[in-house]
Design a protein around this motif. Structure first.
Motif, PDB file in Angstrom:
ATOM      1  N   GLY A  95     -80.770  57.623   8.667  1.00 23.18           N
ATOM      2  CA  GLY A  95     -82.048  57.608  10.293  1.00 23.18           C
ATOM      3  C   GLY A  95     -81.430  58.381  11.180  1.00 23.18           C
ATOM      4  O   GLY A  95     -80.081  58.590  11.375  1.00 23.18           O
ATOM      5  N   ASP A  96     -82.537  58.909  11.784  1.00 22.78           N
ATOM      6  CA  ASP A  96     -82.625  59.410  12.783  1.00 22.78           C
ATOM      7  C   ASP A  96     -82.564  58.493  14.201  1.00 22.78           C
ATOM      8  O   ASP A  96     -83.197  59.369  15.101  1.00 22.78           O
ATOM      9  CB  ASP A  96     -83.011  60.038  12.585  1.00 22.78           C
ATOM     10  N   ARG A  97     -82.300  57.326  14.788  1.00 19.63           N
ATOM     11  CA  ARG A  97     -83.137  56.616  15.961  1.00 19.63           C
ATOM     12  C   ARG A  97     -81.416  55.643  16.049  1.00 19.63           C
ATOM     13  O   ARG A  97     -81.073  55.220  15.559  1.00 19.63           O
ATOM     14  CB  ARG A  97     -84.554  55.534  15.347  1.00 19.63           C
ATOM     15  N   SER A  98     -81.469  55.687  17.492  1.00 20.43           N
ATOM     16  CA  SER A  98     -80.546  54.317  17.588  1.00 20.43           C
ATOM     17  C   SER A  98     -80.515  53.940  19.261  1.00 20.43           C
ATOM     18  O   SER A  98     -81.283  53.467  19.799  1.00 20.43           O
ATOM     19  CB  SER A  98     -79.757  55.399  18.796  1.00 20.43           C
TER      20      SER A  98
ATOM     21  N   ASP B 135     -77.828  58.135  14.136  1.00 15.21           N
ATOM     22  CA  ASP B 135     -78.954  56.964  14.331  1.00 15.21           C
ATOM     23  C   ASP B 135     -78.282  55.227  14.636  1.00 15.21           C
ATOM     24  O   ASP B 135     -78.500  54.523  14.984  1.00 15.21           O
ATOM     25  CB  ASP B 135     -78.776  56.290  12.088  1.00 15.21           C
ATOM     26  N   GLY B 136     -77.363  56.336  15.443  1.00  7.57           N
ATOM     27  CA  GLY B 136     -76.536  55.036  16.526  1.00  7.57           C
ATOM     28  C   GLY B 136     -74.950  55.563  16.365  1.00  7.57           C
ATOM     29  O   GLY B 136     -73.780  54.286  16.878  1.00  7.57           O
ATOM     30  N   ARG B 137     -74.252  54.942  14.822  1.00  8.02           N
ATOM     31  CA  ARG B 137     -73.312  55.076  14.793  1.00  8.02           C
ATOM     32  C   ARG B 137     -72.554  55.926  13.709  1.00  8.02           C
ATOM     33  O   ARG B 137     -71.815  56.199  13.313  1.00  8.02           O
ATOM     34  CB  ARG B 137     -73.443  53.606  13.445  1.00  8.02           C
ATOM     35  N   VAL B 138     -73.878  56.996  12.639  1.00  9.99           N
ATOM     36  CA  VAL B 138     -73.339  58.036  11.699  1.00  9.99           C
ATOM     37  C   VAL B 138     -74.397  59.201  11.474  1.00  9.99           C
ATOM     38  O   VAL B 138     -75.834  58.989  12.199  1.00  9.99           O
ATOM     39  CB  VAL B 138     -73.540  57.573  10.353  1.00  9.99           C
ATOM     40  N   SER B 139     -74.333  59.937  12.448  1.00  6.78           N
ATOM     41  CA  SER B 139     -74.653  61.577  12.590  1.00  6.78           C
ATOM     42  C   SER B 139     -75.110  61.993  11.206  1.00  6.78           C
ATOM     43  O   SER B 139     -74.725  61.373  10.626  1.00  6.78           O
ATOM     44  CB  SER B 139     -74.163  63.408  12.623  1.00  6.78           C
TER      45      SER B 139
END
Length: 233
Positions: free
Chosen positions: A160-163, A177-181
């Motif tokens: 994912g690319d949103r946080s 994704d807010g947790r993992v690049s």
């Protein structure tokens, strides 16, 4: 530890669903329904993600996965969210099914999590996330590296690319994704990699991610539609 009811018969492929750390099998309910609607048998496996290390968790889930595998004649696939993807890697290395199919990982920190690096020595983090939380960093010793031998099976990765996490976002290289690049989700010898517009906790419920998961389990490739980046191994 408990597992949710599985649906299976002797002619189906089966899919083992492994949730992330501090989550439960309920997080996979939407994807489970979609998979079953497409004809897959499912085992939505709960496990004590915050209480034990990854190798112990692999031992815990083995009996129910073995029973599930014995009940189908088709391939046995795995879908893991976040740490669930790492658990799938550990499990397959130890108990590789005879009819292993494909593996989909959603937001899995295959090269570790920068967030875990920053928090691993903080008491509250250690208490909440337990032994497995200490195995999620980017700096891995020999013992942890040994848990993850190179993959020699068909793996597709969805990132994912949103946080929705403004604080942790400051510690992650973009995109993430807010947790993992996104970069740290990638894995040597992966077959395919896609990025969808969603955040870490919603990867398992996102309609595009679910569609892509089903496509990979069926075809061994992701669909080109609704994909913002793609990298094939």
């Amino acid at each position: 530890m408990s597992d949710r009811p599985a649906s299976a018969n002797a002619t189906q492929d089966g899919v083992v669903l492994l949730h992330g750390i501090s989550r439960t099998a309920r997080s996979f309910s939407k994807m489970q329904a979609a998979l079953e609607g497409c004809g897959f048998a499912t085992l939505n496996q709960d496990y004590a993600s915050r209480r034990k290390a990854l190798e112990a968790l692999a031992e815990d889930i083995h009996p129910s996965i073995q029973r599930f595998a014995d009940g189908i004649d088709g391939s046995l696939h795995f879908v893991g969210h976040s740490m669930g993807g790492l658990l799938a890697r550990v499990y397959i290395a130890r108990y590789r099914p005879k009819r292993l199919g494909r593996v989909v990982m959603l937001g899995t920190p295959n090269s570790g999590s920068e967030i875990a690096d920053r928090l691993k020595n903080i008491g509250a983090y250690r208490a909440f996330f337990g032994p497995a939380g200490q195995q999620l960093g980017t700096q891995r010793g020999a013992a942890i590296e040994a848990l993850f031998p190179p993959v020699d099976y068909c793996v597709g990765i969805i990132a994912g690319d949103r946080s929705i996490y403004p604080i942790t976002s400051a510690f992650l290289p973009k995109p993430h994704d807010g947790r993992v690049s996104v970069e740290n989700t990638r894995l040597d010898r992966m077959v395919d990699h896609v990025v969808v517009h969603t955040s870490h906790p919603w990867l398992v419920r996102n309609s595009v991610a679910i569609e892509q998961t089903i496509a990979f389990l069926r075809e061994g490739r992701f669909k080109p539609s609704a994909v913002i980046t793609r990298e094939s191994g």
